[in-house]
Design a protein around this motif. Structure first.
Motif, PDB file in Angstrom:
ATOM      1  N   VAL A  36      37.077  40.704  19.253  1.00  0.00           N
ATOM      2  CA  VAL A  36      36.477  42.268  19.571  1.00  0.00           C
ATOM      3  C   VAL A  36      35.524  41.077  20.890  1.00  0.00           C
ATOM      4  O   VAL A  36      34.789  39.958  20.500  1.00  0.00           O
ATOM      5  CB  VAL A  36      35.925  42.537  18.845  1.00  0.00           C
ATOM      6  CG1 VAL A  36      34.265  43.398  19.295  1.00  0.00           C
ATOM      7  CG2 VAL A  36      35.859  43.319  17.568  1.00  0.00           C
ATOM      8  N   MET A  37      35.300  41.472  21.760  1.00  0.00           N
ATOM      9  CA  MET A  37      34.777  41.357  23.364  1.00  0.00           C
ATOM     10  C   MET A  37      33.816  41.545  22.806  1.00  0.00           C
ATOM     11  O   MET A  37      33.446  43.107  23.062  1.00  0.00           O
ATOM     12  CB  MET A  37      35.592  41.684  24.573  1.00  0.00           C
ATOM     13  CG  MET A  37      36.971  40.777  24.845  1.00  0.00           C
ATOM     14  SD  MET A  37      37.358  38.930  24.485  1.00  0.00           S
ATOM     15  CE  MET A  37      36.639  38.303  25.390  1.00  0.00           C
ATOM     16  N   LYS A  38      32.900  41.033  24.268  1.00  0.00           N
ATOM     17  CA  LYS A  38      31.021  41.476  24.189  1.00  0.00           C
ATOM     18  C   LYS A  38      31.599  42.693  25.229  1.00  0.00           C
ATOM     19  O   LYS A  38      32.222  42.080  26.544  1.00  0.00           O
ATOM     20  CB  LYS A  38      30.403  40.176  24.775  1.00  0.00           C
ATOM     21  CG  LYS A  38      30.012  39.489  23.429  1.00  0.00           C
ATOM     22  CD  LYS A  38      29.549  38.142  24.049  1.00  0.00           C
ATOM     23  CE  LYS A  38      29.014  36.724  23.081  1.00  0.00           C
ATOM     24  NZ  LYS A  38      27.782  36.024  23.442  1.00  0.00           N
ATOM     25  N   SER A  39      30.008  43.178  24.492  1.00  0.00           N
ATOM     26  CA  SER A  39      30.253  44.956  26.059  1.00  0.00           C
ATOM     27  C   SER A  39      29.993  44.409  27.412  1.00  0.00           C
ATOM     28  O   SER A  39      30.667  43.857  28.222  1.00  0.00           O
ATOM     29  CB  SER A  39      28.690  45.741  25.368  1.00  0.00           C
ATOM     30  OG  SER A  39      27.597  44.859  25.840  1.00  0.00           O
ATOM     31  N   SER A  40      29.335  42.905  27.138  1.00  0.00           N
ATOM     32  CA  SER A  40      29.030  41.820  28.714  1.00  0.00           C
ATOM     33  C   SER A  40      30.416  41.171  29.149  1.00  0.00           C
ATOM     34  O   SER A  40      30.443  40.278  29.931  1.00  0.00           O
ATOM     35  CB  SER A  40      27.668  40.863  28.863  1.00  0.00           C
ATOM     36  OG  SER A  40      28.227  40.446  27.635  1.00  0.00           O
ATOM     37  N   ALA A  41      30.834  40.896  28.283  1.00  0.00           N
ATOM     38  CA  ALA A  41      32.189  40.137  29.339  1.00  0.00           C
ATOM     39  C   ALA A  41      32.879  40.382  30.273  1.00  0.00           C
ATOM     40  O   ALA A  41      33.206  41.599  30.169  1.00  0.00           O
ATOM     41  CB  ALA A  41      33.805  40.315  27.584  1.00  0.00           C
ATOM     42  N   THR A  42      33.179  39.606  31.169  1.00  0.00           N
ATOM     43  CA  THR A  42      33.850  39.949  32.408  1.00  0.00           C
ATOM     44  C   THR A  42      35.597  39.795  31.953  1.00  0.00           C
ATOM     45  O   THR A  42      36.685  39.236  31.131  1.00  0.00           O
ATOM     46  CB  THR A  42      33.402  38.352  33.309  1.00  0.00           C
ATOM     47  OG1 THR A  42      34.291  37.383  32.442  1.00  0.00           O
ATOM     48  CG2 THR A  42      32.292  38.111  33.178  1.00  0.00           C
ATOM     49  N   THR A  43      36.258  40.449  33.137  1.00  0.00           N
ATOM     50  CA  THR A  43      37.574  40.698  33.375  1.00  0.00           C
ATOM     51  C   THR A  43      38.316  38.888  32.931  1.00  0.00           C
ATOM     52  O   THR A  43      39.408  38.863  32.045  1.00  0.00           O
ATOM     53  CB  THR A  43      37.886  40.945  34.656  1.00  0.00           C
ATOM     54  OG1 THR A  43      37.258  42.817  34.595  1.00  0.00           O
ATOM     55  CG2 THR A  43      40.121  40.965  34.929  1.00  0.00           C
ATOM     56  N   ALA A  44      37.230  38.379  33.410  1.00  0.00           N
ATOM     57  CA  ALA A  44      38.073  36.633  33.623  1.00  0.00           C
ATOM     58  C   ALA A  44      37.777  36.069  32.381  1.00  0.00           C
ATOM     59  O   ALA A  44      38.567  35.727  31.968  1.00  0.00           O
ATOM     60  CB  ALA A  44      37.214  35.726  34.578  1.00  0.00           C
ATOM     61  N   GLN A  45      37.004  36.325  31.484  1.00  0.00           N
ATOM     62  CA  GLN A  45      36.997  36.049  30.539  1.00  0.00           C
ATOM     63  C   GLN A  45      38.134  36.514  29.309  1.00  0.00           C
ATOM     64  O   GLN A  45      38.253  36.027  28.862  1.00  0.00           O
ATOM     65  CB  GLN A  45      34.620  36.567  29.671  1.00  0.00           C
ATOM     66  CG  GLN A  45      33.999  35.178  30.489  1.00  0.00           C
ATOM     67  CD  GLN A  45      32.974  36.265  29.841  1.00  0.00           C
ATOM     68  OE1 GLN A  45      32.446  36.941  29.437  1.00  0.00           O
ATOM     69  NE2 GLN A  45      31.368  34.885  29.976  1.00  0.00           N
ATOM     70  N   VAL A  46      37.881  37.982  29.528  1.00  0.00           N
ATOM     71  CA  VAL A  46      39.216  38.439  28.803  1.00  0.00           C
ATOM     72  C   VAL A  46      40.697  38.353  28.550  1.00  0.00           C
ATOM     73  O   VAL A  46      41.204  37.598  28.250  1.00  0.00           O
ATOM     74  CB  VAL A  46      39.289  40.256  28.999  1.00  0.00           C
ATOM     75  CG1 VAL A  46      40.463  40.468  28.623  1.00  0.00           C
ATOM     76  CG2 VAL A  46      37.620  40.894  29.041  1.00  0.00           C
ATOM     77  N   ASP A  47      41.280  37.952  30.391  1.00  0.00           N
ATOM     78  CA  ASP A  47      42.406  36.895  30.922  1.00  0.00           C
ATOM     79  C   ASP A  47      42.023  35.884  30.217  1.00  0.00           C
ATOM     80  O   ASP A  47      42.902  35.593  29.864  1.00  0.00           O
ATOM     81  CB  ASP A  47      42.315  36.422  32.298  1.00  0.00           C
ATOM     82  CG  ASP A  47      41.807  38.628  32.924  1.00  0.00           C
ATOM     83  OD1 ASP A  47      42.808  39.472  32.990  1.00  0.00           O
ATOM     84  OD2 ASP A  47      42.168  38.061  34.138  1.00  0.00           O
TER      85      ASP A  47
END
Length: 338
Positions: free
Chosen positions: A4-15
């Motif tokens: 589960v990613m944080k609501s503030s997670a960036t696209t780069a962090q998800v990638d």
């Protein structure tokens, strides 16, 4: 396991997290919601330490998914999935009627049925070109000729069509003429067929086996989902019990249970459950009341002379009356008919 990613997670962090998962030899399933993104790990993740991802930038937490059906689970996909058959959306606030004859018998018959169900408010035409019958001497359908007639009905009514596919060898030919596949009760655990339709981009209506548990239905859906096709609709059509008053026993409790366990749309087939048209209207209304996203109903212009399942088929007039009542029940539970 899901990440589960944080609501503030960036696209780069998800990638970056996705790349890390893949570097460990797993596939991923990405669920992007309004508030946060969930990354599902596909494969046997038991050897993976939970802390392997929890310290990465943008990660809120990791959760072990205990169910066997991971992609079909709400843990992997918290939001409801909306499946589109043509332009018709199934799984949202609108209730959808999919209606037509059990089998395509002739051009005049399918055209009459298609025009009648459209006039009454159906959004999708259903009809069989290949018919799995208990007796080898019963009408088995018109095959590709029936598919061509179904395509003509689609052209005439501008409604999408759905028909049953019985084997993996039929997938390509059926795909040429239909907007969605139907997997019948006898094929719910035909894994070669499930994988074949899962490798296409067409929606799949998956009927519950007549003696199958809900977990087994969801595991069959998992076969389709795992091949990359996320357009799956679950269909409750009655199960075999000791009761003989109806052909099968319609398990209405399956609707809320499936909608709690899974994000996939759930529709109900009261025609095959009852085996008698007299009970179809009541069961249809009950299905809407418990939360079904749609109804799969058999309608024939002349049930007395139907070559297949005439006893459970509604006449166009009875179907029209039913649709008026469906609208009333849908409105009572805060929904509307598509």
């Amino acid at each position: 396991m899901i990440i589960v990613m944080k609501s503030s997670a960036t696209t780069a962090q998800v990638d970056h997290v996705v790349a890390r998962v893949k570097s460990l030899g797993f596939d991923t399933h990405l669920s992007v919601g309004e508030e946060r993104t969930i990354i599902g790990i596909i494969g046997d993740e038991r050897p993976v330490d939970d802390d392997a991802f929890s310290l990465m930038e943008g990660v809120e937490k990791t959760v072990r998914v205990l169910t066997k059906y991971k992609l079909a689970s709400r843990d992997f996909h918290p939001q409801n999935t909306i499946v589109h058959i043509g332009t018709v959306a199934i799984g949202g606030n609108q209730v959808v009627a999919l209606a037509g004859p059990c089998a395509i018998e002739s051009e005049s018959q399918i055209m009459a049925a298609a025009q009648a169900v459209k006039k009454a408010g159906a959004s999708v035409i259903r009809a069989g070109a290949y018919k799995p019958r208990t007796s080898p001497y019963s009408f088995q359908g018109l095959g590709e000729e029936g598919l061509k007639l179904l395509a003509q009905a689609r052209l005439a009514t501008e409604l999408p069509v759905v028909t049953e596919v019985m084997s993996s060898e039929q997938v390509d030919i059926v795909a040429k003429y239909t907007d969605a596949f139907q997997i019948g009760t006898r094929n719910m655990q035909n894994y070669n067929l499930l994988c074949a339709v899962g490798s296409t981009d067409k929606p799949v209506i998956l009927k519950r086996g007549m003696m199958s548990k809900l977990e087994e239905l969801l595991m069959s859906a998992e076969y389709i989902l795992s091949r990359g096709n996320d357009q799956v609709i679950l269909c409750e059509r009655g199960i075999r019990t000791f009761e003989t008053a109806t052909r099968n026993t319609l398990d209405l409790s399956a609707v809320p249970v499936l909608k709690q366990l899974s994000h996939l749309p759930v529709i109900v087939d009261p025609s095959h459950a009852a085996g008698d048209w007299h009970y179809v209207p009541s069961l249809s209304l009950a299905a809407i009341a418990v939360g079904a996203d749609g109804l799969l109903i058999e309608v024939h212009p002349d049930p007395e002379h139907a070559l297949s399942d005439g006893a459970q088929s509604l006449t166009p007039e009875r179907f029209s009356t039913l649709m008026n009542n469906v609208r009333a029940v849908a409105a009572a539970v805060g929904r509307e008919v598509a």
